[in-house]
Design an enzyme around this catalytic site. Structure first.
Site, short mmCIF file in Angstrom:
data_model
loop_
_atom_site.label_atom_id
_atom_site.label_comp_id
_atom_site.label_asym_id
_atom_site.label_seq_id
_atom_site.Cartn_x
_atom_site.Cartn_y
_atom_site.Cartn_z
N LYS A 1 0.82 -1.22 0.00
CA LYS A 1 0.00 0.00 0.00
C LYS A 1 0.85 1.26 0.00
O LYS A 1 0.62 2.18 -0.80
CB LYS A 1 -0.92 -0.01 1.22
CG LYS A 1 -1.66 1.30 1.47
CD LYS A 1 -2.52 1.22 2.69
CE LYS A 1 -1.72 1.16 3.97
NZ LYS A 1 -0.98 2.41 4.25
N THR A 2 1.83 1.32 0.90
CA THR A 2 2.66 2.53 1.00
C THR A 2 3.45 2.73 -0.28
O THR A 2 3.65 3.87 -0.73
CB THR A 2 3.61 2.43 2.21
OG1 THR A 2 2.84 2.20 3.38
CG2 THR A 2 4.42 3.71 2.37
N GLU B 1 -5.35 5.01 4.37
CA GLU B 1 -6.13 4.39 5.45
C GLU B 1 -7.57 4.91 5.45
O GLU B 1 -8.13 5.26 6.50
CB GLU B 1 -5.47 4.64 6.82
CG GLU B 1 -4.03 4.20 6.92
CD GLU B 1 -3.86 2.69 7.00
OE1 GLU B 1 -4.85 1.97 6.83
OE2 GLU B 1 -2.73 2.23 7.23
#
Length: 754
Positions: A36-37, A219
């Site tokens: 994700k990052t 998030e």
């Protein structure tokens, strides 16, 4: 090959699509460990490399740690400074409010109140209303206010149906009045005030919409109602919006997060492109298989399949302990074994559902001389001596900050006792001034005794010499407080070297701020300090085991993970056994899923047959989540079956919850496990207060807080540094002037406030 193309080279097809998509709303459903990052940072870097101005990119996340990592990665990819609008929601809001003059109800020099400050204001409000702690404990008031703010409700918008609601709404109204008078905002206010500013001044909102051509939200599953409104306001129709998140990791409903925000994203933003990141790069296949089987039981999720190329790996272990001491000793023993085989302590983590569970583990690690760190313990900026120094600095920025005035005006002692402060406050009220403004007034000071007048004059002179909100560089102002107020001298005389080191570390932090913020200010430094959380303080570089709650573990990963306390009433929490809904239970399952997916190579789950929680040790029931694990991925063979057998045997007995006393009804099936039964409501139709409120009530009953001056019959006078635990078993750390630091048990210490 140009930079934009190079940024795509090592991405898998789904990651590449998420980085390249333009022109319509984008939802990236990023499974645990799926990169994700990497996607978020590559997308930001690719936008800049493709010609987008860095100032046109807004990216928000939830922790300073995540925002810092994001900035660092983007800067590394671009070999240039990262876009300045990469931050947390709260930092973004604070920055915008300062730019816009403080919003609609504050000046730009507002103070940001932390949890401790907020609690003090709420206690004052409860005192003014003469509220009974048993029914309206300050924690209950705080929870209600936080809930209303996360829903975006002002005091006049709260529905006041019952007597209880009316009392809490009145407390909310008084609380807001006090914050407004103090020119202060709490964390929730930062977001709510920005929403009000945007909704009240269309030209301001339009200016930010024109500025930000790309809005990224990390998030997204953790956003609450106010954050959703902010995103809608800034992103408009959503064509500039990219949201990244995972509904399976939504674990913050208790603080207002709404999983519906991500589940209904396509309804909120028509034309959304959904990209699923399904390849896991973190965990071994057995860990991933066990976690996937667990979370598949949830209905509130976006269906997808996680997979990994990591072959092999040890099966997940399920360990049954006799009690919490045995559980802790076994975890320490296994970590010691891992260490002997080359595993670093920093590669190991122990997770638990509630903070109270840390006691047994801390004692076991200390007994066995194994270094550890308790994440979410007393954070650096929450330590008493650091808050003492910050109180002076906050007053220099915001003279209306009454909480800081109370903390600093007579510490170290300068002859301005409680009586003098009360008289000064009376004069302040008569003259329509804040306490500090009254201290500056010769007329108000004339009502005080000579010693108090002299003390106030020196106090005011020190504050006036700090340079105010725009003071820069910041480090000299901090040093001036430490020496001018006598804080360093006080702790040096008392031979409290750790406190002296902490104060010097504060000055060093100010120096670091000066180095990286050439356009900084004292107000900017205090804003940065106020928005640091205890998780942001966590340093994984030291070789020590990390102990933390499952909530604090979000976003981290470790080669070896121990998830402890898998018992009914703990995980899932007792709230889901009574007043909880099916959605609450699903969140508890997500919490366990988050804990399991933090593990890269080794995962151990533990439960204890008995546990001491509210007095004597009580038999427990293994978590119902254990039966949802795939037996083929769990060792030793038969561990899941034995846990189920124990649960069935326990259900056949009269089983009692530690808080809500109830027994299975005759109409229940004899073999029905306790987690399928629900207790009856009390006579008012409400269930007894949840565990956290009961524990808080016991703790509050001590009448002590960090920073309080106390007296002990043997050790004399000292200052409370920290309180761990609840009620009479709470451990109170006190720094005594003649005996150094002592850790005392509340029930035996007989401490008195000085």
């Amino acid at each position: 090959m140009n930079t934009a193309e190079a940024l795509l080279q090592d991405l898998n097809p789904a990651q590449r699509e998420a980085v390249l998509h333009r022109g319509s709303p984008l939802l990236v459903v990023a499974g645990a460990g799926s990169g994700k990052t990497r996607v978020v940072t590559r997308r930001i870097a690719h936008l800049v490399a493709s010609g987008e101005h860095p100032g046109a990119i807004l990216a928000v996340t939830f922790t300073n740690k995540a925002a810092g990592e994001m900035k660092e990665r983007v800067a590394g990819l671009l070999q240039a400074e990262a876009p300045r609008w990469v931050s947390t929601f709260h930092s973004m809001a604070a920055k915008m409010l300062r730019i816009e003059g403080g919003g609609l109800r504050r000046t730009r020099d507002f103070t940001i109140y932390d949890d401790d400050d907020t609690s003090k204001v709420i206690k004052a409000v409860a005192g003014e209303q003469n509220l009974d702690d048993r029914e309206f404990h300050p924690r209950v008031i705080r929870a209600a206010i936080d809930r209303w703010k996360s829903e975006g409700l002002r005091p006049d918008e709260v529905k006041e149906g019952s007597y209880r609601d009316r009392v809490l709404a009145t407390a909310y109204r008084l609380y807001e009045q006090k914050l407004e008078l103090a020119n202060a905002l709490d964390f929730n206010d930062l977001l709510l005030e920005l929403v009000r500013l945007f909704e009240g001044r269309a030209e301001v909102l339009e200016g930010y919409r024109r500025r930000f051509r790309h809005v990224l939200v990390d998030e997204y599953q953790d956003t609450n109602a106010v954050q959703y409104r902010l995103v809608r306001l800034l992103a408009g129709d959503g064509r500039s919006l990219c949201a990244v998140g995972d509904p399976d990791q939504s674990i913050y409903a208790w603080r207002g997060a709404r999983i519906e925000n991500i589940l209904d994203f396509e309804k909120s933003f028509p034309g959304t492109r959904v990209v699923r990141l399904e390849q896991n790069y973190r965990s071994t296949a057995p860990i991933l298989s066990a976690a996937a089987a667990l979370i598949s039981r949830n209905r509130q999720r976006i269906e997808r399949g996680l997979w990994t190329e990591k072959a092999g790996g040890a099966a997940v272990e399920l360990f049954t302990a006799i009690d919490e001491e045995h559980e802790a000793e076994e975890v320490v023993r296994r970590i010691a074994g891992l260490r002997s085989h080359g595993r670093k302590l920093a590669e190991c983590a122990v997770f638990f559902r509630t903070n109270a569970q840390s006691r047994a583990f801390e004692e076991a690690f200390l007994r066995n001389s194994v270094p550890y760190v308790l994440v979410s313990g007393t954070a650096f900026y929450q330590r008493a001596e650091v808050k003492d120094a910050l109180a002076y600095l906050r007053l220099a920025v915001n003279p209306r900050d009454e909480i800081s005035f109370d903390r600093a005006v007579n510490w170290p002692p300068r002859g301005v006792g409680d009586g003098a402060v009360e008289r000064l406050r009376a004069e302040a009220a008569r003259l329509g001034l804040s306490s500090l403004e009254a201290a500056r007034s010769p007329e108000a000071r004339s009502a005080l005794p000579p010693r108090a007048r002299a003390g106030l004059e020196g106090f005011v002179a020190l504050l006036d010499g700090l340079g105010g909100p725009t003071a820069y560089p910041v480090e000299p102002a901090v040093r001036r407080v430490l020496t001018g107020a006598g804080l360093l001298a006080r702790f040096t005389e008392d031979e409290e070297s750790e406190r002296v080191e902490n104060l010097n570390e504060l000055a060093a932090a100010a120096g670091e701020y000066d180095e990286v913020n050439p356009d900084g200010s004292l107000a900017g430094f205090l804003e940065q300090v106020a928005l640091v959380s205890s998780v942001d303080d966590w340093d994984g570089s030291a070789d020590r085991v990390s102990l933390m709650t499952l909530h604090a573990a979000k976003g981290l990963e470790f080669p070896a993970v121990f998830v402890t306390g898998l018992e009914e009433g703990l995980l899932p929490h007792m709230r889901t056994q009574s007043e909880g809904s099916a959605e609450d239970r699903e969140e508890e399952r997500r919490l366990l899923y988050v804990g399991m997916t933090r593990a890269r190579e080794e995962l151990v789950l533990t439960w204890a047959r008995s546990r001491r929680r509210f007095g004597p040790s009580q038999p427990t029931v293994p978590s119902s989540f254990i039966r949802e694990l795939p037996a083929k991925e769990i060792r030793p063979p038969g561990a899941v079956d034995r846990a189920l057998l124990h649960a069935t045997e326990a259900a056949a007995r009269d089983w009692e919850s530690p808080v809500r006393r109830w027994k299975p009804q005759a109409s229940d099936r004899p073999s029905a496990p306790p987690w399928e039964k629900r207790p009856k409501a009390d006579s008012d139709g409400r269930y007894i207060e949840e565990e956290a409120v009961m524990e808080a009530a016991r703790s509050e009953g001590l009448g002590l807080a960090a920073g309080d001056l106390v007296v002990h019959d043997r050790f004399g006078s000292g200052r409370v540094e920290a309180i761990e635990g609840f009620g009479e078993t709470a451990r109170i750390t006190v720094a005594f002037s003649g005996y150094g630091r002592k850790k005392l048990v509340a029930g035996y210490a007989k401490l008195r406030k000085a």
